[in-house]
Design a protein around this motif. Structure first.
Motif, mmCIF file in Angstrom:
data_model
loop_
_atom_site.group_PDB
_atom_site.id
_atom_site.type_symbol
_atom_site.label_atom_id
_atom_site.label_comp_id
_atom_site.label_asym_id
_atom_site.label_seq_id
_atom_site.Cartn_x
_atom_site.Cartn_y
_atom_site.Cartn_z
ATOM 1 N N GLU A 143 10.869 3.314 3.738
ATOM 2 C CA GLU A 143 9.411 3.345 3.694
ATOM 3 C C GLU A 143 8.880 4.742 3.367
ATOM 4 N N ASP A 144 9.651 5.789 3.727
ATOM 5 C CA ASP A 144 9.240 7.149 3.365
ATOM 6 C C ASP A 144 9.252 7.329 1.851
ATOM 7 N N VAL A 145 10.272 6.796 1.211
ATOM 8 C CA VAL A 145 10.373 6.908 -0.248
ATOM 9 C C VAL A 145 9.181 6.214 -0.916
ATOM 10 N N TRP A 146 8.886 5.024 -0.481
ATOM 11 C CA TRP A 146 7.792 4.279 -1.088
ATOM 12 C C TRP A 146 6.448 4.937 -0.812
ATOM 13 N N ARG A 147 6.307 5.543 0.350
ATOM 14 C CA ARG A 147 5.050 6.235 0.633
ATOM 15 C C ARG A 147 4.883 7.433 -0.306
ATOM 16 N N VAL A 148 5.951 8.206 -0.491
ATOM 17 C CA VAL A 148 5.873 9.360 -1.393
ATOM 18 C C VAL A 148 5.591 8.903 -2.816
ATOM 19 N N GLY B 271 4.029 6.268 -3.712
ATOM 20 C CA GLY B 271 2.629 5.865 -3.750
ATOM 21 C C GLY B 271 1.703 7.060 -3.896
ATOM 22 N N MET B 272 2.043 8.161 -3.250
ATOM 23 C CA MET B 272 1.235 9.377 -3.364
ATOM 24 C C MET B 272 1.295 9.933 -4.783
ATOM 25 N N VAL B 273 2.476 9.839 -5.407
ATOM 26 C CA VAL B 273 2.615 10.280 -6.800
ATOM 27 C C VAL B 273 1.716 9.447 -7.711
ATOM 28 N N LYS B 274 1.712 8.167 -7.496
ATOM 29 C CA LYS B 274 0.905 7.275 -8.339
ATOM 30 C C LYS B 274 -0.589 7.569 -8.215
#
Length: 557
Positions: free
Chosen positions: A188-193, A195-198
């Motif tokens: 979930e940390d990877v997906w959160r990061v 998402g921030m990039v997007k």
């Protein structure tokens, strides 16, 4: 089997190929035991313990296996402190194996006695003493585990003079040689990061030494390409993305950062630090304004939590685990062009390029060091390693010698010590004998370790040394001129004839003073059958490209 023999078996088990050291009465028994293992572990006798320990440090950086330095009790061991500090600050695995006075003399305050463990504790991940030979394997295992676990670093093992030969009852020692802790990755940390990039308009990746040490550079490049985000690096992160890659903006921060990378770090609305923190070096002692949100991904939670620059979001994870998952997560992402972001960056790129090209084209005498280093870059084979020391000279390989692979540029980045570059080059050439290895050093830096030219010649270490000779401690001389109203004291010196000095040791020596000699003389030095030193006489007022505004703001702050 005695204590010394058990330690040798431990070094062999962990994969050590070399031990660097200086012999003394407190460690002579270890050397005697090593005599029977020379076909497996090569002993390199050095002329100063700082050199031995810096050679061990460089080997640890390059191989991931702790480099080993052997020292004599008291003065000899204390001579390694600078090098241990380098390894600690740059997360390099290293074992300092120190002799100590006999057990019966401990606490007597006699000759050669020093409280090694308390002295070294602030600069080591662990400090140990083998008081009884029966605990040798256990102590070694614990020391190794600490050196290679998490954020790697140096450890000290102290052995009293009368313990080396003490016999153990066991014939085959058992070692536990593995990293102790690897934090689990939370997907979930990877997906959160991601998402921030997007959501970001001006995303930026900051790659540190952790990416290089984790052998994850290919993953970094794939992730950067997947999200189409520009990449800047720390000093130890150089080469984690090739510096000729269109997404690479180069190194940021004091001591070699360029205005392109520094501007990007300041103007990004999202900075993702990979295998690093936002340190005093990267931020010009925290005077560079970092306006965006900061995410850090690092195996060392303590480093992130205690950093003076506090990130908005921290991910404790092995950087390789994170990048593997991130590359997969970004597989179907279609990034926008971000034209406004690149529109801000590209003019800075052109401006920096024009500064570099002006130095390359210079025909001035005394020479432009930038032109000399540029010509060296054209002559070097693809497989090469550059090492540097401390001082203004580090700016030249930063600006004029692109770093295309990780761990091919070695520097004592975070401690800033002089005297690292030459020993690091010696070690790098031993680790990679087929690569061309060049130490680019200032004259002041080289003067601190040049006695080990004898080591290079004796051991047949075919290393090259390029001395950027301005007869001064130029970075301090410049500050005296700018900050102290030209009140010059203690920064101007004379030098020996480095070319003649090199020849007196048995190395090849060259003195480079004319533009027309640059290419042929460098070519001759690179073709020398043994060690070679090129003394480059440069214009002491030559100022390499740098972010002068940020540097001065830091100096005045």
């Amino acid at each position: 089997m005695n204590c010394a023999q058990v330690l040798i078996e431990g070094f062999k088990a962990m994969g050590a190929r070399r031990i660097y050291g200086v012999i003394g009465t407190s460690n002579i028994s270890f050397i005697d035991a090593l005599y029977d293992h020379q076909d497996e572990i090569r002993y390199i006798s050095c002329r100063h313990e700082q050199v031995a320990a810096s050679m061990a440090d460089a080997e640890g950086r390059l191989t991931g296996i702790p480099g080993v330095a052997l020292t004599h009790s008291g003065p000899g061991t204390l001579n390694t402190l600078i090098s241990v500090g380098n390894a600690y600050k740059d997360c390099s695995p290293m074992i300092v194996l120190s002799g100590a006075v006999k057990r019966k003399l401990k606490g007597s305050g006699g000759m050669l006695e020093a409280d090694h463990r308390n002295i070294f504790a602030p600069l080591c991940k662990g400090v140990f003493r083998v008081e009884d030979a029966g605990y040798t394997a256990a102590v070694f295992s614990k020391a190794y585990t600490l050196a290679v676990s998490g954020a790697r670093g140096p450890v000290l093992i102290e052995v009293p003079e009368d313990v080396w030969g003490e016999e153990l009852e066991v014939e085959a020692p058992t070692f536990r040689l593995s990293a102790d802790y690897r934090p689990p990755l939370h997907v979930e940390d990877v997906w959160r990061v991601l998402g921030m990039v997007k959501e970001a308009s001006r995303p930026l990746l900051l790659a540190g030494g952790g990416v290089a040490y984790a052998r994850s550079s290919d993953l970094l490049v794939r992730f950067a390409e997947a999200v189409q985000a520009p990449v800047i690096t720390t000093g130890n992160g150089r080469g984690t993305i090739p510096e000729d890659h269109p997404l690479c903006l180069g190194r940021a921060g004091f001591g070699g950062g360029n205005t392109v990378a520094d501007t990007a770090l300041s103007e990004a609305d999202l900075v993702i630090g990979l295998g690093c923190t936002l340190s005093d070096m990267t931020t010009y002692e925290y005077t560079l304004p970092v306006k965006g949100e900061v995410v850090l991904v690092n195996i060392d939670l303590e480093a992130m939590v205690t950093s003076r620059f506090q990130a908005q979001y921290m991910v404790e994870a092995d950087i390789k685990d994170f990048l593997v998952e991130a590359v997969g997560a970004a597989r179907d992402y279609r990034p926008p062009l971000r034209e406004a972001w690149w529109g801000l960056i590209e003019p800075k790129r052109r401006e920096w390029k024009s500064q570099v090209e002006a130095a390359i084209a210079s025909d001035k005498v005394p020479l432009s060091a930038g032109r000399v280093v540029h010509e060296l870059s054209l002559l070097l084979p693809d497989e090469h390693i550059i090492t540097v020391g401390g001082g203004t000279h580090v700016l030249y390989p930063m600006a004029f010698l692109p770093c295309l692979e990780p761990l091919t540029y070695l520097s004592a980045v975070n401690f800033g010590a002089m005297g690292f570059g030459f020993p690091a080059a010696l070690s790098a050439k031993l680790v990679y004998p087929d690569k061309e290895v060049v130490a680019v050093l200032g004259d002041g830096d080289f003067m601190m370790t040049l006695q080990d030219l004898e080591t290079a010649c004796r051991e047949g270490i075919k290393v090259r040394v390029l001395v950027i000779n301005d007869n001064m401690y130029r970075v301090l001389n410049l500050r005296q001129r700018l900050q102290c109203g030209g009140r010059i004291l203690g920064t101007c010196h004379s030098n020996p004839d480095f070319a003649a000095l090199a020849r007196s040791f048995g190395a090849a020596g060259f003195r480079l003073e004319r533009v027309e000699d640059i290419v042929p003389m460098l070519g001759e030095a690179l073709a020398a059958p043994g060690p070679a030193v090129v003394d480059v006489i440069i214009d002491p007022d030559d100022l390499p490209p740098l972010n002068l505004e940020a540097t001065m703001r830091m100096s005045m702050g």
